[in-house]
Design a protein around this motif. Structure first.
Motif, PDB file in Angstrom:
ATOM      1  N   ILE A  12       1.165  -1.389   0.393  1.00  0.00           N
ATOM      2  CA  ILE A  12       0.033   0.147   0.005  1.00  0.00           C
ATOM      3  C   ILE A  12       0.574   1.421   0.199  1.00  0.00           C
ATOM      4  N   VAL A  13       0.590   1.928  -0.744  1.00  0.00           N
ATOM      5  CA  VAL A  13       1.652   3.211  -0.415  1.00  0.00           C
ATOM      6  C   VAL A  13       0.118   4.793  -0.364  1.00  0.00           C
ATOM      7  N   VAL A  14       0.230   5.605   0.157  1.00  0.00           N
ATOM      8  CA  VAL A  14      -0.575   6.180   0.991  1.00  0.00           C
ATOM      9  C   VAL A  14       0.449   7.456   1.675  1.00  0.00           C
ATOM     10  N   ALA A  15      -0.925   9.185   1.383  1.00  0.00           N
ATOM     11  CA  ALA A  15      -0.168   9.934   2.275  1.00  0.00           C
ATOM     12  C   ALA A  15      -1.789  10.283   3.236  1.00  0.00           C
ATOM     13  N   THR A  16      -1.292  11.285   4.823  1.00  0.00           N
ATOM     14  CA  THR A  16      -2.570  10.850   5.248  1.00  0.00           C
ATOM     15  C   THR A  16      -1.933  12.329   6.250  1.00  0.00           C
ATOM     16  N   ASP A  17      -2.310  12.728   6.781  1.00  0.00           N
ATOM     17  CA  ASP A  17      -2.637  13.747   7.633  1.00  0.00           C
ATOM     18  C   ASP A  17      -2.124  13.561   9.189  1.00  0.00           C
ATOM     19  N   ARG A  18      -2.350  13.974   9.653  1.00  0.00           N
ATOM     20  CA  ARG A  18      -2.288  13.600  10.910  1.00  0.00           C
ATOM     21  C   ARG A  18      -3.328  12.947  11.978  1.00  0.00           C
ATOM     22  N   ASN A  19      -4.512  12.670  11.223  1.00  0.00           N
ATOM     23  CA  ASN A  19      -5.938  11.870  11.235  1.00  0.00           C
ATOM     24  C   ASN A  19      -6.337  10.495  10.911  1.00  0.00           C
ATOM     25  N   ASN A  26     -13.013  13.297  -2.990  1.00  0.00           N
ATOM     26  CA  ASN A  26     -11.945  12.759  -4.371  1.00  0.00           C
ATOM     27  C   ASN A  26     -11.156  13.331  -4.482  1.00  0.00           C
ATOM     28  N   THR A  27     -10.441  14.347  -3.733  1.00  0.00           N
ATOM     29  CA  THR A  27      -9.529  15.138  -4.614  1.00  0.00           C
ATOM     30  C   THR A  27      -8.218  14.973  -2.895  1.00  0.00           C
ATOM     31  N   LEU A  28      -6.698  15.413  -2.586  1.00  0.00           N
ATOM     32  CA  LEU A  28      -6.199  15.580  -1.945  1.00  0.00           C
ATOM     33  C   LEU A  28      -6.395  16.627  -1.910  1.00  0.00           C
ATOM     34  N   PRO A  29      -6.354  16.715   0.146  1.00  0.00           N
ATOM     35  CA  PRO A  29      -6.088  17.579   0.673  1.00  0.00           C
ATOM     36  C   PRO A  29      -5.338  18.513   0.716  1.00  0.00           C
ATOM     37  N   TRP A  30      -3.631  18.697   0.333  1.00  0.00           N
ATOM     38  CA  TRP A  30      -2.749  19.595   0.572  1.00  0.00           C
ATOM     39  C   TRP A  30      -2.339  19.300  -0.690  1.00  0.00           C
ATOM     40  N   THR A 129      -2.906  18.844  10.660  1.00  0.00           N
ATOM     41  CA  THR A 129      -4.775  17.758   9.592  1.00  0.00           C
ATOM     42  C   THR A 129      -5.223  18.854   8.643  1.00  0.00           C
ATOM     43  N   TYR A 130      -6.325  18.445   8.230  1.00  0.00           N
ATOM     44  CA  TYR A 130      -6.928  19.023   7.256  1.00  0.00           C
ATOM     45  C   TYR A 130      -8.205  18.422   7.053  1.00  0.00           C
ATOM     46  N   ASP A 131      -8.719  19.010   6.749  1.00  0.00           N
ATOM     47  CA  ASP A 131     -10.643  18.757   6.216  1.00  0.00           C
ATOM     48  C   ASP A 131     -10.571  17.696   5.172  1.00  0.00           C
ATOM     49  N   CYS A 132     -11.206  16.496   5.972  1.00  0.00           N
ATOM     50  CA  CYS A 132     -11.162  15.522   4.472  1.00  0.00           C
ATOM     51  C   CYS A 132     -12.458  14.126   5.383  1.00  0.00           C
ATOM     52  N   ASP A 133     -12.944  13.959   4.205  1.00  0.00           N
ATOM     53  CA  ASP A 133     -14.121  13.158   4.323  1.00  0.00           C
ATOM     54  C   ASP A 133     -13.719  11.856   3.486  1.00  0.00           C
ATOM     55  N   ALA A 134     -12.905  11.874   3.727  1.00  0.00           N
ATOM     56  CA  ALA A 134     -11.938   9.665   3.228  1.00  0.00           C
ATOM     57  C   ALA A 134     -10.579   9.493   4.451  1.00  0.00           C
ATOM     58  N   PHE A 135     -10.873   8.618   4.904  1.00  0.00           N
ATOM     59  CA  PHE A 135      -9.713   8.035   5.917  1.00  0.00           C
ATOM     60  C   PHE A 135      -8.889   6.912   5.723  1.00  0.00           C
TER      61      PHE A 135
END
Length: 169
Positions: A12-19, A26-30, A129-135
């Motif tokens: 798995i390859v993924v980028a995540t924020d602190r949460n 369906n977009t990257l928040p950063w 942290t970012y405003d996200c709807d997918a985790f």
């Protein structure tokens, strides 16, 4: 290490924020060009497996990679893309005689389904942290062990982030 025979050499390859946020609408928040370059270096020359929504958010097959899209719609197609109706079917498509790595690149539903099947995670941990709807699912430390970490600071944004590798215990 244990491995599912159907999974082959999946990472798995993924980028995540602190949460553990991974996206919104369906977009990257950063905007982190260094992570995109890391993603390209990591996945170039290999198969990448993704859900249809992730593919549509990218908008095109990624060059120098075998693009495999997982969709329940058996009629869905796109030039330059192979399709599979399930993650196991996509993993079977990506399997090679030399056991070359294949990378799962999203989205949230595919990550959750793939987590029990993979032995390695490459996670860009963004220290904000970012405003996200997918985790991304929370990692169980009884199952996952950090084996490598590279700390960085983005040149343009000043954002702190790390490339972190986890291996299944």
């Amino acid at each position: 290490m244990s491995s599912s025979p159907a999974a082959g050499n999946l990472t798995i390859v993924v980028a995540t924020d602190r949460n553990n946020g991974i996206g919104i609408n369906n977009t990257l928040p950063w905007h982190l060009p260094e992570d995109l370059a890391h993603f390209k270096r990591t996945t170039s020359g290999h198969a990448i497996l993704m859900g249809r929504k992730t593919f549509e958010s990218i908008g095109r097959p990624l060059p120098n990679r075998r693009n495999i899209v997982i969709t329940r719609n058996a009629d869905w197609q796109h030039p330059g893309v192979e399709t599979a109706t399930s993650l196991p079917a996509a993993a079977a498509l990506a399997a090679t005689p030399d056991n070359a790595p294949a990378f799962i690149i999203g989205g949230a539903q595919i990550y959750a389904e793939a987590l029990p099947l993979v032995n390695r995670l490459i996670i860009t941990r963004i220290e904000q942290t970012y405003d996200c709807d997918a985790f991304f699912p929370a990692l169980d430390p009884q199952i996952w062990q950090e084996t490598a970490r590279e700390e960085h600071r983005a040149e343009t944004s000043g954002l702190n982030y790390a490339f972190v590798t986890y291996e299944r215990r």
